[in-house]
Write an enzyme that holds these catalytic residues in place. Structure first.
Site, PDB file in Angstrom:
ATOM      1  N   GLU A 200       0.788  -1.249   0.000  1.00 46.04           N
ATOM      2  CA  GLU A 200       0.000   0.000   0.000  1.00 46.04           C
ATOM      3  C   GLU A 200       0.815   1.292   0.000  1.00 46.04           C
ATOM      4  OE1 GLU A 200      -2.679  -0.184   3.313  1.00 46.04           O
ATOM      5  OE2 GLU A 200      -3.963  -1.647   2.340  1.00 46.04           O
ATOM      6  N   GLU A 390      -6.071  -8.465   0.585  1.00 46.52           N
ATOM      7  CA  GLU A 390      -6.643  -8.151   1.892  1.00 46.52           C
ATOM      8  C   GLU A 390      -8.121  -7.856   1.737  1.00 46.52           C
ATOM      9  OE1 GLU A 390      -4.838  -5.171   4.397  1.00 46.52           O
ATOM     10  OE2 GLU A 390      -2.824  -5.717   3.742  1.00 46.52           O
TER      11      GLU A 390
HETATM   12  C1  BG6 Z   1      -4.359  -2.546   5.583  1.00 46.05           C
HETATM   13  C2  BG6 Z   1      -2.966  -2.870   6.068  1.00 46.05           C
HETATM   14  O1  BG6 Z   1      -4.418  -1.273   5.119  1.00 46.05           O
HETATM   15  O2  BG6 Z   1      -5.370  -2.600   6.546  1.00 46.05           O
HETATM   16  C3  BG6 Z   1      -2.911  -3.901   7.188  1.00 46.05           C
HETATM   17  O3  BG6 Z   1      -2.185  -3.334   4.997  1.00 46.05           O
HETATM   18  C4  BG6 Z   1      -3.993  -3.577   8.194  1.00 46.05           C
HETATM   19  O4  BG6 Z   1      -1.631  -3.914   7.757  1.00 46.05           O
HETATM   20  C5  BG6 Z   1      -5.343  -3.653   7.486  1.00 46.05           C
HETATM   21  O5  BG6 Z   1      -3.983  -4.409   9.311  1.00 46.05           O
HETATM   22  C6  BG6 Z   1      -6.531  -3.516   8.406  1.00 46.05           C
HETATM   23  O6  BG6 Z   1      -6.413  -2.347   9.163  1.00 46.05           O
HETATM   24  P1  BG6 Z   1      -6.513  -2.366  10.740  1.00 46.05           P
HETATM   25  O7  BG6 Z   1      -6.258  -0.993  11.139  1.00 46.05           O
HETATM   26  O8  BG6 Z   1      -7.882  -2.837  11.058  1.00 46.05           O
HETATM   27  O9  BG6 Z   1      -5.478  -3.318  11.224  1.00 46.05           O
END
Ligand code: BG6
Length: 491
Positions: A200, A390
């Site tokens: 990202e 993700e």
């Molecule tokens: C993404 C990141 O943007 O979001 C992860 O690459 C992150 O590292 C994920 O964990 C979810 O966000 P959060 O803040 O809920 O952990």
């Protein structure tokens, strides 16, 4: 419906700073992430430091709140740093991978902790113990026919490179990073073939809109320079990875947040388009097309940015386009030029509330159709195979007395999102994989909490780092196992 293609890469995703723990074990150096305290939905994580006179201090981790002049990030007594122990994957990886294998994973996304391999970043020789750890992890994955998908840099940086080089704003980081990348491609040859050099990198531009009130000319300049340096390193990684092993495939990894116009006012339509360009296409185009897009000039003018570049950088871009496109997807945002009465709050969620959508406890919109929208727009632009690296739901889970965890809300979330993936595939999108974020509970990147849980596997550790560390299967564990066994026929 065509459904998911054969050999679809079902799996889960994590990052080193959020699972590994063992922050100072076997020669690992301290990272920027090790200096981040825990926070919550309403309270930002803090970065701790020592100022030039040796006094300790802490500031909010949001962009634009620079450390006092001469201060250096540091681990201080009296603070709790959730990444130090995280879920201790370092000592539990065999047990954790066995559970992933039980679900039938075909792919597992993890990242390399840079400072496990080069503790301060600039050593001539790598730390053999760090290399050995990852080799063992990759071998363990292959034992179950799980393909590793490796992010080389995901959110953490050897502290020395931050404190003495100023991090990625410094061009010297390109060569320093390439040494790490070369070590990874060489040492893990034959064990890893799917690579993501950066996680990202577009976050640096997304944040300009989020913390607009604290952003400054310096922070704009820095954001564009950081991205340029990362883009050069990314392109060089593609070339080098192919040279070292023609089997290697290198992908982009973009934070994919689709923007919707708040109204049909042409001003909103234009503003929305510009938000896509800045937040999504700027980095993606360089990685996929090998050149800065035509709208870059408008952006550089708008932010009055003068970047430090070399002619070779642009050749590197041309010679280092990615083999596949990957992205994270959690939510959509509204863009409007009109006054907003109902604002959304949450990291990466900003602007107006969408009256057609529901929101999670952490302020993220629930929008499965937005995932289809993003897939179709992106595939139409780049025509590259796509992996969703993700996607998932962060929620508070309750452990019943018998140890069961009924996370039907997570199953519903994933069913809805995977259904939209199926539709997108039916519409012609070449989607080849899906790694659900946080397949095992981990430390939240934004809040540092454990209670924002994503996993199929529950980990008994709380927001203060207390607990047995025991792993438990949630209801979604059996559900995902069935999804994989039926190749997504049964959602
Ligand atoms: C993404 C990141 O943007 O979001 C992860 O690459 C992150 O590292 C994920 O964990 C979810 O966000 P959060 O803040 O809920 O952990």
């Amino acid at each position: 419906m065509k459904g998911f293609p054969n050999h679809f890469l079902w799996g889960g995703a994590t990052s080193a700073m959020q699972i590994e723990g063992a922050y100072d074990v076997d020669g690992k150096g301290i990272t920027t992430c090790d200096c981040k305290t825990a926070g919550s939905f309403s309270q930002r994580r803090q970065i701790t430091y020592v100022d030039k006179d040796g006094n300790p201090g802490a500031i909010s981790s949001s962009l634009g709140r620079a450390l006092p002049e001469g201060a250096k990030q540091a681990v201080l007594d009296g603070y709790f740093y959730p990444s130090h122990n995280a879920i201790d994957f370092y000592h539990h990886y065999k047990e954790d991978i066995a559970l992933m294998a039980e679900m039938g994973f075909k792919m597992f996304r993890l990242s390399i902790a840079w400072s496990r391999i080069y503790p301060i970043g600039i050593e001539d020789e790598p730390n053999q113990k760090g290399i050995n750890f990852y080799k063992e992890v990759f071998k363990e994955l292959h034992k179950y026919h799980i393909e590793p998908l490796v992010t080389i840099a995901h959110g953490d940086l050897p502290l020395y490179l931050e404190n003495h080089y100023g991090g990625w704003a410094n061009r010297e980081l390109i060569d320093i990073f390439m040494k790490l990348a070369k070590t990874c491609f060489t040492e893990f040859k034959g064990l890893v073939k799917y690579w993501l050099p950066f996680n990202e990198m577009n976050d640096y531009l997304l944040m300009l809109d989020m913390f607009g009130n604290v952003s400054t000319k310096e922070s704009h300049q820095e954001s564009f320079q950081v991205i340029h340096n990362m883009l050069v390193a990314n392109a060089r990684c593609v070339k080098l990875a192919h040279e070292i092993d023609p089997e290697n495939k290198v992908g982009s990894m973009i934070c994919g947040i689709p923007n919707y116009p708040g109204s049909c006012d042409p001003e909103d339509i234009l503003e929305t388009r510009y938000r896509w360009e800045k937040g999504i296409y700027y980095t993606g185009d360089v990685q996929c097309f090998g050149r800065y897009p035509s709208f870059s000039k408008r952006l550089w003018d708008e932010y009055d940015v003068k970047m430090d570049t070399r002619e070779q950088d642009f050749l590197d871009f041309e010679n280092g386009t990615v083999d596949f496109y990957t992205f994270s997807y959690y939510m959509t945002n509204i863009v409007t030029t009109h006054e907003v009465k109902d604002m959304v709050q949450g990291n990466f969620a900003n602007g107006a509330r969408n009256p057609y959508l529901e929101y999670s406890e952490w302020g993220w919109s629930y929008d499965p159709k937005g995932l289809r929208y993003y897939l179709e727009v992106i595939y139409d632009r780049y025509h590259l195979p796509i992996i969703i690296t993700e996607n998932g739901l962060g929620a508070v889970d309750k452990v019943e007395e018998d140890g069961s965890i009924h996370d039907d809300y997570r199953i519903k979330y994933l069913q809805d999102h995977l259904h939209e993936c199926k539709v997108a595939i039916d519409h012609g999108v070449d989607l080849i994989g899906y790694t659900m974020w946080g397949c095992i509970d981990l430390v939240s990147a934004s809040t540092g909490q454990m209670s924002k849980r994503y996993g199929f596997i529950y980990v008994d550790i709380d927001d203060e780092g207390k607990g047995t560390g025991k792993r438990l299967k949630k209801d979604s564990f059996e559900w995902y196992k069935k999804v994989i066994a039926t190749n997504g026929e049964e959602l």
